[in-house]
Design an enzyme around this catalytic site. Structure first.
Site, PDB file in Angstrom:
ATOM      1  N   GLY A   1       1.775 -12.497   2.314  1.00 46.19           N
ATOM      2  CA  GLY A   1       3.140 -12.717   3.270  1.00 46.19           C
ATOM      3  C   GLY A   1       4.114 -11.484   2.986  1.00 46.19           C
TER       4      GLY A   1
ATOM      5  N   GLY B   1       2.836  -1.406   3.967  1.00 41.71           N
ATOM      6  CA  GLY B   1       2.404  -1.549   3.033  1.00 41.71           C
ATOM      7  C   GLY B   1       1.593  -3.788   2.998  1.00 41.71           C
TER       8      GLY B   1
ATOM      9  N   SER C   1       0.968  -1.264  -0.086  1.00 37.85           N
ATOM     10  CA  SER C   1       0.030   0.162   0.008  1.00 37.85           C
ATOM     11  C   SER C   1       1.101   1.576  -0.079  1.00 37.85           C
ATOM     12  CB  SER C   1      -1.043   0.193   1.172  1.00 37.85           C
ATOM     13  OG  SER C   1      -1.883  -1.260   1.122  1.00 37.85           O
TER      14      SER C   1
ATOM     15  N   HIS D   1       4.030   5.596   5.144  1.00 39.25           N
ATOM     16  CA  HIS D   1       3.038   4.512   4.893  1.00 39.25           C
ATOM     17  C   HIS D   1       3.201   2.930   5.023  1.00 39.25           C
ATOM     18  CE1 HIS D   1      -0.972   3.074   3.307  1.00 39.25           C
ATOM     19  NE2 HIS D   1      -1.299   4.541   2.622  1.00 39.25           N
TER      20      HIS D   1
END
Lengths: 463, 491
Positions: A300, A296, A58, A294
């Protein structure tokens, strides 16, 4: 810390937490330090290098938002205008919300669209455009601009908007408008491009055996690419991107990718006008104190990018394990504490052991893919969370045994995170906000998400 | 023309497109490539893994191919070996687990999916495609009505869409591409000729999707890879990332060093024709053995009836015009061998089987210029084991080089390549160029004009390429130029 010390620290953290591969880029005082440790894939045994592409997940959203700000800079979209003005065919399940959602709400997580992740439509059907069409069934978590809950679908809409207005695919835009100008040569947004590089994939830890298992899926649904399902890069390239945001929109190579005004705007708090907020956010960036960051995730993988704009200091840590956050914290925390005397991961609140009125919290809180049940179990306020969408290897579908909620003040509780669908750390912080006229909380808050109350027990419960 | 350039073109008309980056899939390993060494060169017993390893190490070094994976099966013995690296940009080694592009060998898989559906009574080869895909549409309405399922599998449909430009990741679906293929003209009427036809295989793959309601990718996994236990076989790029994998290379003409391809795949929507499939040599050998055993894998799992497996090997179709090659159902046929080649961006692969003796060889390379390596390994093996020499020595121009250019002069083309043939100073001159490339912005420049020297039987040698002229009309003018597996229609 010199290069050798960084390498040793990364090796130690990786080994301690049983993570297969880690890539790190640290930037401070104009100096860039890189380290890579471990292997890219437990089944192939290919070693990690600083050139190896790893999922950024992300963190892509910050890049996606940068594309959008390029459109703003060019005067082609205005953040305060409704999305439907630019995408007349855009439809959500809620007609009023469809009309009210602005461009800005797509990138500050205040649109309220409840569509965290849709089931994978399969390679041949999974396109960004088709994913947008599938959003026409989605309902709202909250009214647009009346709350903040981490919202994947809105960022997909933002990417699609860029695609439509630039008349180039989002993948091409990322390459041509970010990777190319910033000289990011070890970055890919297409799975078929990732193949060209040494590339890492995700792993899960079997807690019973302690064995690492490679993920069965390298990516989350491809149609969610603008939200971060496909982007992979080296930590060094991710740092190149971050540095452009620390330098008012100008890359280390001197190429400007967005205006200084837009870069600053992305780092300023944005929305909502009112309502509960699961976290603080600018445009694309998450805000916390003096940091912009940020994280992410993916099948996995866990990754993290954090920057301290005032001192132009930043850290990027990419891991290829579901439980990689422990390594991220071990590398990033001492870096910022030593440099700035700031802890970017402040500790959880302490247990207060106060007596709470269970009736305020008990109920079922739910979004499109997650259920939280708060109930009195064995005489204690308890919590259980489970996913209602099957995602590849992970996501429990069965309701787990409820775990006690330990009061920590201000309608917040600590709980064993094994009861969570998204365990970031060992202990989960569960909050409740927005009491109704009876004092019953209308939202449960976990991590970056709001979960609206969907049902209330018929009889009052007290402990 | 310098030596590098010649090698780059590899003596085939397919090379024309290689030169412009649009490597076409099958390479004329069996047709016209001049061998780099005499056919009699001794080669050890390749069913001995160490001999095979030495052979591929030597061949790889000789041709500067980055990576090779090979499997040999003969006399009930199975040998495998790998050599070199997967990618010059990463230096990661090729291992037995490494997946490599198989390219158009995929066509044998797609055809097998179709035959499974034939076995299940869900498809009939002689029925028109439009019966199963009512919205199937070809630019030629007559062809739309009559193209049969079988014609998709034996390269006789005549659909002229060798490769379409890449629509981009987000639009590149098999379904969308079938619509685009439908806008393509016919190279020839159905069953009127045989010219290698990628588009037919894409439509065949789509047909499987429509009949089963599942994606071609899922069908490949569920109906072939899983039953046969192929654990190092993938058809999705996003799955390939999970494995140690190889990507293609070209030879830098200046430095003579291999350079990694800028793109791992041909357009994804051509997946049923072979743009995406990757596997290790071992899995591809398992596949070959399943076919040689009449549809039963080495693990005892049947994936096809014996009748269908046999039918795939036999000559298929009643072609009443020119044929660029002989073909069963997907399998290419020559001298009792069933084979398929594969190409892609910077890759060449080869599977040769001889069901009669239960012999097969698989060689996967990650170099665009790997064809000579394939031949150096395969030719002596096939010759020694089976007494078959399918590879031709370089043709020699006839002593009397007088040519009447009249029957040949003209412009010939298909959707990918244009050939201009003209007479000049009593000689026949040939110029070719790619008219469309799959990748936006690739060069489509003309190749240098070459003199066509007669080698007899309406065939000519243009530098190292063999160019044939076939199917004369009443005036004696030939209707088609043949190069490699393709026919090009006179304009």
């Amino acid at each position: 810390m010199d290069a050798g010390e960084l390498q040793a620290a990364v090796d130690t953290a990786r080994t301690k937490h049983g993570v297969p591969g880690v890539s790190v880029a640290l930037y401070a005082d104009g100096v860039l330090d890189l380290a890579a440790s471990g292997i890219a894939n437990v089944t192939s045994g290919v070693a990690m290098t600083t050139d190896t592409l790893m999922h950024v997940g992300s963190i892509t959203k910050v890049m996606n938002c940068t594309l959008l700000m390029q459109l703003v800079d060019e005067g082609r979209v205005a953040l305060e205008r409704p999305v439907v003005e630019y995408l007349p065919g855009f439809r959500l399940g809620d007609a009023e919300a469809t009309r009210a959602i602005t461009i800005e709400m797509l990138v500050n997580h205040t649109s309220g669209i409840d569509g965290d992740l849709l089931p994978d439509d399969g390679h041949d059907g999974e396109t960004i455009a088709r994913t947008i069409e599938r959003f026409s069934d989605l309902t709202q978590i909250h009214a647009p601009g009346r709350g903040r809950s981490y919202c994947n679908p809105a960022t997909v809409v933002a990417g699609y908007l860029c695609q439509r207005i630039f008349d180039r695919s989002w993948y091409d835009l990322m390459k041509e408008r970010l990777f190319g100008p910033l000289g990011m040569e070890h970055a890919a947004v297409l799975p078929e491009d990732a193949l060209l590089f040494r590339a890492s994939v995700g792993h899960f830890l079997n807690k019973a055996t302690g064995k690492l298992k490679r993920t069965s899926h390298a990516f989350l649904p491809l149609g969610y690419a603008p939200a971060g399902s496909t982007a992979m890069m080296s930590a060094a390239d991710l740092m190149s991107f971050a540095r452009s945001h620390l330098a008012d929109g100008v890359g280390q190579n001197g190429v400007r990718i967005i205006s200084a005004e837009s870069a600053a705007r992305m780092q300023r708090r944005s929305g909502p006008a009112s309502g509960p907020e699961a976290f603080e956010c600018g445009l694309g960036w998450r805000l916390a104190g003096e940091f912009v960051s940020h994280g992410g995730g993916g099948p996995g993988i866990v990754s993290f990018l954090i920057a301290h704009p005032r001192s132009r200091t930043a850290a990027a840590v990419l891991t290829n394990a579901e439980h990689g956050f422990a390594v991220i914290a071990d590398v990033i925390r001492p870096f910022f504490v030593a440099r700035l005397q700031l802890d970017p991961f402040p500790p959880l609140p302490a247990a207060t052991n106060e007596v709470v009125d269970a009736a305020r919290y008990v109920g079922r809180y739910e979004t499109i893919n997650t259920v939280h049940e708060v109930e009195v179990h064995d005489g204690r306020l308890s919590w259980a969370s489970y996913s209602t969408q099957k995602y590849y290897d992970s996501s429990p579908m069965q309701k787990p045994a409820p775990t006690p909620l330990i009061a920590a003040g201000n309608d917040r509780f600590l709980a064993d995170s094994r009861a969570s669908t998204m365990p970031a750390t060992d202990t989960a912080l569960i909050g409740f906000v927005e009491p109704d006229e009876y004092g019953r909380m209308q939202y449960l808050v976990e991590n970056l998400w709001l979960f609206p109350r969907r049902s209330t027990p018929e009889r009052g419960i007290s402990t | 023309m310098n030596a590098t350039r010649r090698k780059f073109l590899a003596g085939t008309i397919a090379g024309i497109s290689s030169a412009s980056g649009t490597s076409l899939w099958p390479r004329a390993t069996f047709a016209a490539e001049p061998p780099s060494q005499p056919a009699s060169t001794a080669i050890g017993d390749l069913t001995d893994a160490s001999v095979l390893k030495d052979a591929i190490d030597a061949a790889r070094a000789k041709y500067n191919v980055p990576g090779v994976s090979a499997a040999v099966y003969a006399g009930g013995r199975l040998a495998m070996a790998t050599s070199g690296i997967t990618n010059v940009a990463t230096g990661v080694e090729v291992t037995p687990d490494t997946i490599m592009h198989i390219g158009s060998i995929t066509k044998t898989f797609t055809a097998t999916l179709v035959m499974q559906l034939v076995d299940e009574g869900k498809l009939a080869l002689e029925r028109p495609v439009i019966e199963y895909i009512p919205d199937f549409h070809d630019a030629d309405p007559a062809a739309t009505r009559i193209i049969t399922v079988g014609e998709l599998l034996n390269h006789t449909s005549g659909i002229d869409a060798n490769l379409l430009p890449d629509a981009g990741h987000d639009k590149e679906t098999i379904e969308n591409t079938v619509v685009r293929i439908g806008q393509a003209p016919q190279l020839h009427a159905p069953e009127r000729a045989r010219s290698y036809c990628n588009a037919g295989m894409v439509v065949a793959g789509y047909l499987c999707q429509r009949v089963t309601g599942k994606s071609w990718y899922d069908l490949m996994k569920e109906r072939i890879f899983q039953p046969l236990g192929l654990e190092h076989s993938v058809v999705l790029p996003e799955d390939a990332v999970l494995y140690r994998l190889s990507v293609g290379h070209y030879l830098n003409p200046t430095t003579k060093a291999p350079i990694r391809t800028p793109r791992a795949y041909l357009p994804l929507s051509y997946a049923p024709a072979g743009s995406t499939a990757m596997m290790n040599a071992s899995d591809l050998m398992t596949w070959a053995r399943a076919h040689m055993a009449g549809g039963v894998g080495p693990n005892g799992k049947r994936i096809l009836t014996e009748a269908s497996a046999t039918r795939m090997r036999r000559r298929f179709g009643n072609v009443d015009g020119p044929e660029a090659f002989d073909c069963g159902i997907a399998w290419l046929r020559v001298n009792g061998l069933l084979h398929h080649e594969g190409g892609g961006p910077g890759i060449v692969s080869l599977l040769v089987t001889h069901p009669e003796s239960q012999t097969a060889i698989v060689i996967l390379t990650n170099a665009d210029y790997g064809a000579t390596l394939l031949r150096d390994l395969v030719r002596p093996f096939v010759k020694a084991r089976l007494g078959i020499d399918t590879f031709q020595d370089p043709p020699k121009p006839l002593a009397d080089a007088t040519v009447n250019p009249a029957p040949y002069v003209g412009i010939y083309q298909n959707s990918s390549v244009v050939h201009e043939v003209e007479a000049k100073d009593g000689k026949l001159m040939w110029t070719a160029y790619a008219r469309a490339s799959y990748d936006r912005g690739l060069r489509t420049e003309r190749l240098p004009t070459k003199t066509l020297l007669p080698i007899g039987n309406n065939k000519f040698l243009g530098d190292t390429s063999v160019v044939g002229f076939v199917d004369p009309d009443a005036s004696g003018q030939t209707r088609y130029l043949q190069g490699d597996f393709w026919l090009y229609r006179r304009k």
